[in-house]
Design an enzyme around this catalytic site. Structure first.
Site, PDB file in Angstrom:
ATOM      1  N   GLY A   2     -25.779 -11.636 -61.390  1.00 56.99           N
ATOM      2  CA  GLY A   2     -26.727 -12.569 -61.988  1.00 56.99           C
ATOM      3  C   GLY A   2     -26.285 -13.006 -63.381  1.00 56.99           C
ATOM      4  N   ARG A  21     -35.810  -6.928 -66.782  1.00 56.21           N
ATOM      5  CA  ARG A  21     -36.724  -5.871 -67.220  1.00 56.21           C
ATOM      6  C   ARG A  21     -36.052  -4.928 -68.211  1.00 56.21           C
ATOM      7  NH1 ARG A  21     -38.824  -2.841 -62.066  1.00 56.21           N
ATOM      8  NH2 ARG A  21     -36.571  -2.930 -61.666  1.00 56.21           N
ATOM      9  N   LYS A  65     -32.364  -6.868 -56.024  1.00 54.40           N
ATOM     10  CA  LYS A  65     -32.196  -6.194 -54.743  1.00 54.40           C
ATOM     11  C   LYS A  65     -33.226  -6.686 -53.729  1.00 54.40           C
ATOM     12  CE  LYS A  65     -31.728  -1.531 -52.787  1.00 54.40           C
ATOM     13  NZ  LYS A  65     -31.823  -0.074 -53.059  1.00 54.40           N
ATOM     14  N   ALA A  66     -32.772  -6.866 -52.471  1.00 57.17           N
ATOM     15  CA  ALA A  66     -33.637  -7.395 -51.418  1.00 57.17           C
ATOM     16  C   ALA A  66     -34.822  -6.478 -51.142  1.00 57.17           C
ATOM     17  CB  ALA A  66     -32.821  -7.602 -50.139  1.00 57.17           C
ATOM     18  N   SER A 118     -22.040 -16.177 -52.332  1.00 59.27           N
ATOM     19  CA  SER A 118     -20.904 -15.329 -51.993  1.00 59.27           C
ATOM     20  C   SER A 118     -19.762 -15.519 -52.977  1.00 59.27           C
ATOM     21  CB  SER A 118     -20.407 -15.638 -50.577  1.00 59.27           C
ATOM     22  OG  SER A 118     -19.291 -14.827 -50.257  1.00 59.27           O
ATOM     23  N   GLY A 119     -19.065 -14.427 -53.229  1.00 56.45           N
ATOM     24  CA  GLY A 119     -17.906 -14.481 -54.115  1.00 56.45           C
ATOM     25  C   GLY A 119     -17.842 -13.291 -55.043  1.00 56.45           C
ATOM     26  N   LYS A 173     -25.817 -16.820 -44.750  1.00 59.43           N
ATOM     27  CA  LYS A 173     -25.127 -15.857 -45.612  1.00 59.43           C
ATOM     28  C   LYS A 173     -25.010 -14.503 -44.920  1.00 59.43           C
ATOM     29  CE  LYS A 173     -23.395 -14.055 -49.405  1.00 59.43           C
ATOM     30  NZ  LYS A 173     -23.601 -12.621 -49.340  1.00 59.43           N
ATOM     31  N   HIS A 176     -22.233 -14.803 -42.479  1.00 53.35           N
ATOM     32  CA  HIS A 176     -21.011 -14.818 -43.304  1.00 53.35           C
ATOM     33  C   HIS A 176     -20.590 -13.387 -43.605  1.00 53.35           C
ATOM     34  CE1 HIS A 176     -19.339 -14.216 -47.345  1.00 53.35           C
ATOM     35  NE2 HIS A 176     -18.727 -15.372 -47.231  1.00 53.35           N
ATOM     36  N   ASN A 177     -21.548 -12.545 -43.996  1.00 50.31           N
ATOM     37  CA  ASN A 177     -21.237 -11.154 -44.317  1.00 50.31           C
ATOM     38  C   ASN A 177     -20.819 -10.378 -43.075  1.00 50.31           C
ATOM     39  OD1 ASN A 177     -22.107 -11.945 -46.831  1.00 50.31           O
ATOM     40  ND2 ASN A 177     -23.396 -10.170 -47.167  1.00 50.31           N
ATOM     41  N   ARG A 278     -17.667   1.652 -39.588  1.00 55.20           N
ATOM     42  CA  ARG A 278     -18.247   2.125 -40.851  1.00 55.20           C
ATOM     43  C   ARG A 278     -19.130   3.353 -40.619  1.00 55.20           C
ATOM     44  NH1 ARG A 278     -19.249  -2.731 -45.195  1.00 55.20           N
ATOM     45  NH2 ARG A 278     -17.398  -3.962 -44.667  1.00 55.20           N
ATOM     46  N   ARG A 441     -28.064  -3.415  -9.881  1.00 59.87           N
ATOM     47  CA  ARG A 441     -29.430  -3.626 -10.387  1.00 59.87           C
ATOM     48  C   ARG A 441     -30.392  -3.936  -9.238  1.00 59.87           C
ATOM     49  NH1 ARG A 441     -30.640  -7.742 -13.454  1.00 59.87           N
ATOM     50  NH2 ARG A 441     -32.145  -6.640 -14.772  1.00 59.87           N
ATOM     51  N   HIS A 447     -33.955  -6.166  -8.580  1.00 62.02           N
ATOM     52  CA  HIS A 447     -33.949  -7.225  -9.594  1.00 62.02           C
ATOM     53  C   HIS A 447     -33.476  -8.568  -9.048  1.00 62.02           C
ATOM     54  CE1 HIS A 447     -35.027  -4.528 -12.827  1.00 62.02           C
ATOM     55  NE2 HIS A 447     -34.076  -3.680 -12.459  1.00 62.02           N
TER      56      HIS A 447
END
Length: 471
Positions: A2, A21, A65-66, A118-119, A173, A176-177, A278, A441, A447
């Site tokens: 920011g 803050r 933060k979201a 982004s960046g 976005k 993108h991530n 991850r 199935r 089904h």
């Protein structure tokens, strides 16, 4: 981030007020503005004076933060705002939260925009890629600022455009991530194969990735990867990359992307495999124990037995990485299109590729090829069947298969490359074994199924017929 975006805006000649803050962060930003050219940036220690300092109609950009912190910040600032003022959320927010806030703000006479940025810190300071979605009226208020603050790409323009209504900016976005997750995983796998199987040193890896960054793989992520391999450890011997713990963090956008892909029934195996990788990386202690358990089974000897032609391997891995990337981007674009259709956003995929060409983490020369593909055919069903990309995959598929087979035989996991190859092989086949799955199935769940030779829906009493044939 920011702070850097605020400095970027001020540097372009737009006076800006800042508030946080934590008062020390405000003072730090003001000091930086003085050091970096006496930029027209003004700091405030309380929300009321901050809001009152802004010219009407006020436009306030938040980077917090979201989740709950965004709601708290909106509550604090909106207490001093007036009808017609605007709030822009520049964080990685869940798109439905943005749509909820848009409705709530509208009831108060305030306008709202969700803008993906982004960046990273460097991009925010020197030119990010920005994806604003929501109130078009708000976008027009700040369009002149965004066009100058965004990354500038020759022959392509500023890396910003109005994405669409609702939470489309945040959704784009997010995907993108997700693509970024896939890209990073594929590069990591290329590194692992070259290092573990090809026995390349960090010096050689630095040279290889530097060379790759001059051709079809030219990109921010390949560039920084080359840089990483060249950095020595300042706290000990050797190279720093070898001392970094093999546990990958995440903030949630990759998980959201995979969840959305499942909800929309869009196959995104490359992105999903990067998320799984991850998760597995986080099991460090378990992996150490598992390595010890399987060492006695000869698994530690597999790699030492491999003998490869380094130059041939490097060329094959380059081709495999490029082909896998095509699949990853194809999956991301298909996901964006599916959501756009569901929500009626009318998103233009070629334009998204254009604004990702600079400023953002996945910026790459490769994106110009994607833009041209959608320019040639805006209704393109999949990047894989674009004539240019199809030709490139055909030319690279033999090397791609060699790399995956070599990795498997060497005991080196390449989930991203393997799932990309499986995605390609499934997509290109006229007939899949899904006929058997559907028969199963129908067998256990009635089904029903369709036939290849006649119209209609059918059900067979497989169990009864099978039992009769046995007696």
């Amino acid at each position: 981030m920011g702070q850097n975006l605020a400095l970027n805006i001020a540097e372009k000649g737009f006076p800006i007020s800042v508030y946080n803050r934590t008062t020390s962060k405000v003072d730090e930003t003001v000091e930086r503005a003085k050091r970096e050219g006496n930029l027209p940036l003004y700091g405030f220690h309380d929300p009321e004076s901050f809001v009152n300092s802004i010219q009407k109609p006020r436009v306030i950009v938040m980077l917090v933060k979201a989740g709950a912190p965004v709601d708290d910040t909106i509550k604090t600032l909106s207490a001093y705002m007036e009808k017609g003022d605007c709030i822009i959320d520049g964080g990685n927010e869940w798109y439905e939260n943005t749509e909820r806030r848009q409705k709530a703000m509208l009831e108060k006479g305030l306008l709202y925009l969700g803008m993906g940025v982004s960046g990273g810190e460097e991009g925010a300071r020197n030119g990010p890629s920005m994806m604003p979605g929501g109130s078009f009226e708000v976008y027009k208020y700040i369009e002149d600022i965004l066009l100058k603050v965004a990354a500038q790409v020759p022959d392509s323009g500023p890396c910003v455009t109005y994405i669409g209504e609702g939470g489309s900016g945040n959704f784009v976005k997010m995907v993108h991530n997700g693509i970024e997750y896939g890209d990073m995983q594929l590069i990591a796998e290329a590194y692992d194969v070259l290092k573990s199987v090809g026995k390349l040193s960090n010096e050689e890896l630095h040279k290889v990735f530097t060379e790759w960054n001059k051709g079809e793989l030219l990109s921010f992520l390949v560039e920084i990867t080359a840089d990483i391999f060249g950095i020595k450890d300042d706290k000990g011997e050797g190279y720093l990359v070898d001392k970094v713990l093999d546990k990958t963090g995440m903030k949630g956008t990759g998980k959201w992307t995979v969840q959305q892909a499942a909800d929309l029934s869009i196959a995104a195996p490359t992105i999903a495999s990067s998320l799984d990788a991850r998760f597995l990386s986080g099991l460090k202690e378990e992996r150490v124990q598992a390595a010890e358990v399987f060492k006695s089974g000869g698994f530690s000897d597999i790699l030492s037995e491999q003998v490869v032609d380094k130059e041939k391997l490097i060329d094959d891995v380059r081709k495999a990485l490029y082909a896998s990337k095509i699949c990853s981007y194809a999956q991301g674009m298909n996901l964006i299109r599916a959501k756009s259709v569901e929500k009626g956003w009318g998103l233009k995929l070629g334009e998204l590729a254009r604004i990702w060409k600079g400023g953002c983490i996945i910026r790459a020369v490769f994106l110009d090829r994607i833009k041209k593909a959608y320019d040639r055919n805006p209704e393109l069903s999949n990047l894989l069947v674009d004539p240019e990309f199809a030709k490139e995959i055909i030319e690279r598929q033999t090397a791609w298969r060699r790399v995956v087979c070599l990795a498997v035989s060497s005991g080196v996991s390449t989930p991203g490359m393997s799932s990309s190859l499986a995605y390609f092989d499934s997509y290109r086949r006229e007939r899949l074994p899904a006929n058997l799955v559907q028969a199963q199935r129908d067998y256990f769940g009635a089904h029903t199924y369709e036939r290849t030779d006649m119209e209609g829906s059918f059900h067979t009493e497989w169990f009864k017929i099978a039992r009769q044939s046995k007696y």
